[in-house]
Scaffold this motif. Structure first.
Motif, PDB file in Angstrom:
ATOM      1  N   LEU A 248      10.786   9.744 -15.536  1.00  0.00           N
ATOM      2  CA  LEU A 248      10.619   9.056 -14.253  1.00  0.00           C
ATOM      3  C   LEU A 248       9.359   8.177 -14.277  1.00  0.00           C
ATOM      4  N   GLN A 249       8.268   8.739 -14.791  1.00  0.00           N
ATOM      5  CA  GLN A 249       7.023   7.967 -14.874  1.00  0.00           C
ATOM      6  C   GLN A 249       7.184   6.779 -15.807  1.00  0.00           C
ATOM      7  N   HIS A 250       7.812   6.999 -16.962  1.00  0.00           N
ATOM      8  CA  HIS A 250       7.972   5.901 -17.920  1.00  0.00           C
ATOM      9  C   HIS A 250       8.883   4.811 -17.372  1.00  0.00           C
ATOM     10  N   ALA A 251       9.951   5.215 -16.672  1.00  0.00           N
ATOM     11  CA  ALA A 251      10.865   4.230 -16.099  1.00  0.00           C
ATOM     12  C   ALA A 251      10.139   3.316 -15.115  1.00  0.00           C
ATOM     13  N   LEU A 252       9.264   3.893 -14.297  1.00  0.00           N
ATOM     14  CA  LEU A 252       8.518   3.080 -13.333  1.00  0.00           C
ATOM     15  C   LEU A 252       7.464   2.219 -14.033  1.00  0.00           C
ATOM     16  N   ASP A 253       6.873   2.729 -15.101  1.00  0.00           N
ATOM     17  CA  ASP A 253       5.940   1.908 -15.885  1.00  0.00           C
ATOM     18  C   ASP A 253       6.651   0.688 -16.465  1.00  0.00           C
ATOM     19  N   VAL A 254       7.838   0.917 -17.044  1.00  0.00           N
ATOM     20  CA  VAL A 254       8.610  -0.187 -17.629  1.00  0.00           C
ATOM     21  C   VAL A 254       9.028  -1.180 -16.548  1.00  0.00           C
ATOM     22  N   ALA A 255       9.458  -0.652 -15.403  1.00  0.00           N
ATOM     23  CA  ALA A 255       9.865  -1.535 -14.302  1.00  0.00           C
ATOM     24  C   ALA A 255       8.710  -2.418 -13.850  1.00  0.00           C
ATOM     25  N   CYS A 256       7.508  -1.855 -13.843  1.00  0.00           N
ATOM     26  CA  CYS A 256       6.323  -2.596 -13.413  1.00  0.00           C
ATOM     27  C   CYS A 256       5.887  -3.605 -14.478  1.00  0.00           C
ATOM     28  N   ASP A 257       5.880  -3.159 -15.743  1.00  0.00           N
ATOM     29  CA  ASP A 257       5.368  -4.004 -16.827  1.00  0.00           C
ATOM     30  C   ASP A 257       6.348  -5.100 -17.237  1.00  0.00           C
ATOM     31  N   ASP A 258       7.638  -4.755 -17.264  1.00  0.00           N
ATOM     32  CA  ASP A 258       8.616  -5.672 -17.854  1.00  0.00           C
ATOM     33  C   ASP A 258       9.614  -6.275 -16.875  1.00  0.00           C
ATOM     34  N   TRP A 259       9.780  -5.642 -15.695  1.00  0.00           N
ATOM     35  CA  TRP A 259      10.820  -6.106 -14.787  1.00  0.00           C
ATOM     36  C   TRP A 259      10.259  -6.656 -13.485  1.00  0.00           C
ATOM     37  N   GLY A 260       8.961  -6.901 -13.439  1.00  0.00           N
ATOM     38  CA  GLY A 260       8.355  -7.568 -12.290  1.00  0.00           C
ATOM     39  C   GLY A 260       8.268  -6.757 -11.029  1.00  0.00           C
ATOM     40  N   GLN A 261       8.371  -5.419 -11.135  1.00  0.00           N
ATOM     41  CA  GLN A 261       8.282  -4.594  -9.936  1.00  0.00           C
ATOM     42  C   GLN A 261       6.817  -4.401  -9.535  1.00  0.00           C
ATOM     43  N   ASN A 262       6.606  -4.172  -8.253  1.00  0.00           N
ATOM     44  CA  ASN A 262       5.253  -4.029  -7.723  1.00  0.00           C
ATOM     45  C   ASN A 262       5.060  -2.623  -7.172  1.00  0.00           C
ATOM     46  N   LEU A 263       4.094  -1.902  -7.743  1.00  0.00           N
ATOM     47  CA  LEU A 263       3.751  -0.564  -7.266  1.00  0.00           C
ATOM     48  C   LEU A 263       2.365  -0.652  -6.648  1.00  0.00           C
ATOM     49  N   PRO A 264       2.282  -0.851  -5.343  1.00  0.00           N
ATOM     50  CA  PRO A 264       0.992  -1.137  -4.684  1.00  0.00           C
ATOM     51  C   PRO A 264      -0.082  -0.095  -4.947  1.00  0.00           C
TER      52      PRO A 264
END
Length: 335
Positions: A133-149
């Motif tokens: 779960l943590q890695h998926a959100l890291d990848v989403a933030c780093d590579d897929w332009g997601q924003n985790l405020p």
């Protein structure tokens, strides 16, 4: 205001916030992230940081992230079958959490998830789930332009303490009960799989990935190019293991063309039919390694067979039968 942080992937994430709007971008170099942040701040000062730019990159839900992660990232892992199965289970059972936008996720969401899971699952399973779960959100933030405020919400979640130490050995009659039960199995490969597990001490994943091109029946060895610890090794085969392999069909590149999940389910069914309590497939490796030591092989020789990286890890599996030790002490006449 701009912030620049280094992500677990090694990339640098720059985020610019102004008047409730934000925009993020990841870079391989800090200098590039700093340059982008300055230019974006200037755009924000001029009123050019539009809502479309700030929210468009954060529209994915956790479920959408996990599906993309499963298809793009998990599929390339050696544990692809097991992890994909776990992700699919999460998507089915945790739809409320999966439907949340990633920028709305908070650590409390995953603390609640952890506390619920630990009631029915082992600590090691919960730790693995929090890991992907943590890695998926890291990848989403780093590579897929997601924003985790507030950063990755899974990272600060305390992991349950794992205690994987087991001393489970096969008791009298249990092995025969398993063999009798497996004869009723719908899969004709389960009996040879169990027999090879006990004869070689190989891990389930190593057995299932074993290929005919790496088996040398004349030399009585099998070469494993990929193992759990990342080191290739050659496993010597006993006459019993050779006999089992000689009887297997060769219609597939793999000696045992089964999936990890199908083996897990089949083993649970046959264990229940056999009436054997609290035994896992991995316990067969434990039993095999202990038998190697009891047969008189040195720890160094057993280490070569089992693939343990150091003797300290190997000692966890070598729980010798107390009666055998008592008999040996009596034989040498120690007071």
């Amino acid at each position: 205001m701009a912030t620049i942080v280094k992500r677990p992937s090694g990339k640098w994430q720059a985020t610019v916030r102004k008047d409730g709007q934000s925009r993020s971008m990841s870079f391989h170099k800090r200098a590039d992230a700093t340059k982008w942040a300055r230019e974006t701040e200037l755009s924000a000062d001029r009123g050019l940081l539009t809502p479309a730019l700030s929210v468009g990159a954060s529209e994915m839900t956790l479920g959408e992230v996990l599906r993309k992660y499963r298809d793009d990232v998990t599929s390339e892992k050696r544990c692809a079958d097991n992890e994909s199965y776990a992700i699919n289970g999460f998507l089915r059972k945790c739809s409320q959490l999966a439907n949340k936008k990633v920028n709305k996720l908070r650590s409390a969401d995953f603390v609640h998830y952890r506390d619920q899971r630990i009631k029915s699952m082992k600590a090691a399973t919960v730790v693995r789930e929090l890991g992907w779960l943590q890695h998926a959100l890291d990848v989403a933030c780093d590579d897929w332009g997601q924003n985790l405020p507030q950063g990755n919400p899974v990272k600060p979640v305390r992991r349950p303490k794992i205690d994987n130490r087991r001393e489970r050995r096969l008791q009298e009659g249990e092995w025969q009960a398993l063999l009798n039960a497996v004869n009723q199995s719908r899969s004709p490969l389960m009996k040879p799989l169990l027999t090879l597990a006990l004869a070689t001490g190989m891990r389930r994943g190593e057995l299932l990935s074993m290929q005919w091109r790496h088996v040398d029946l004349e030399r009585r060895t099998v070469f494993l190019p990929q193992t759990k610890n990342g080191r290739a090794r050659t496993v010597p085969l006993s006459p019993n293991a050779v006999a089992v392999l000689m009887d297997l069909p060769r219609a597939d590149d793999r000696c045992l063309p089964l999936s990890g999940n199908s083996v897990r389910l089949a083993f649970e069914r046959l264990r229940q039919r056999a009436g054997v309590i609290d035994l896992t497939f991995h316990d067969l490796r434990h039993e095999a390694v202990s038998r190697f030591v009891e047969s008189g092989l040195s720890l160094a020789q057993v280490q070569m067979i089992s693939g343990h990286r150091d003797l300290r890890m190997l000692m966890r599996y070598t729980h010798l039968q107390t009666d055998d030790i008592v008999a040996k002490l009596a034989a040498v006449g120690l007071d």
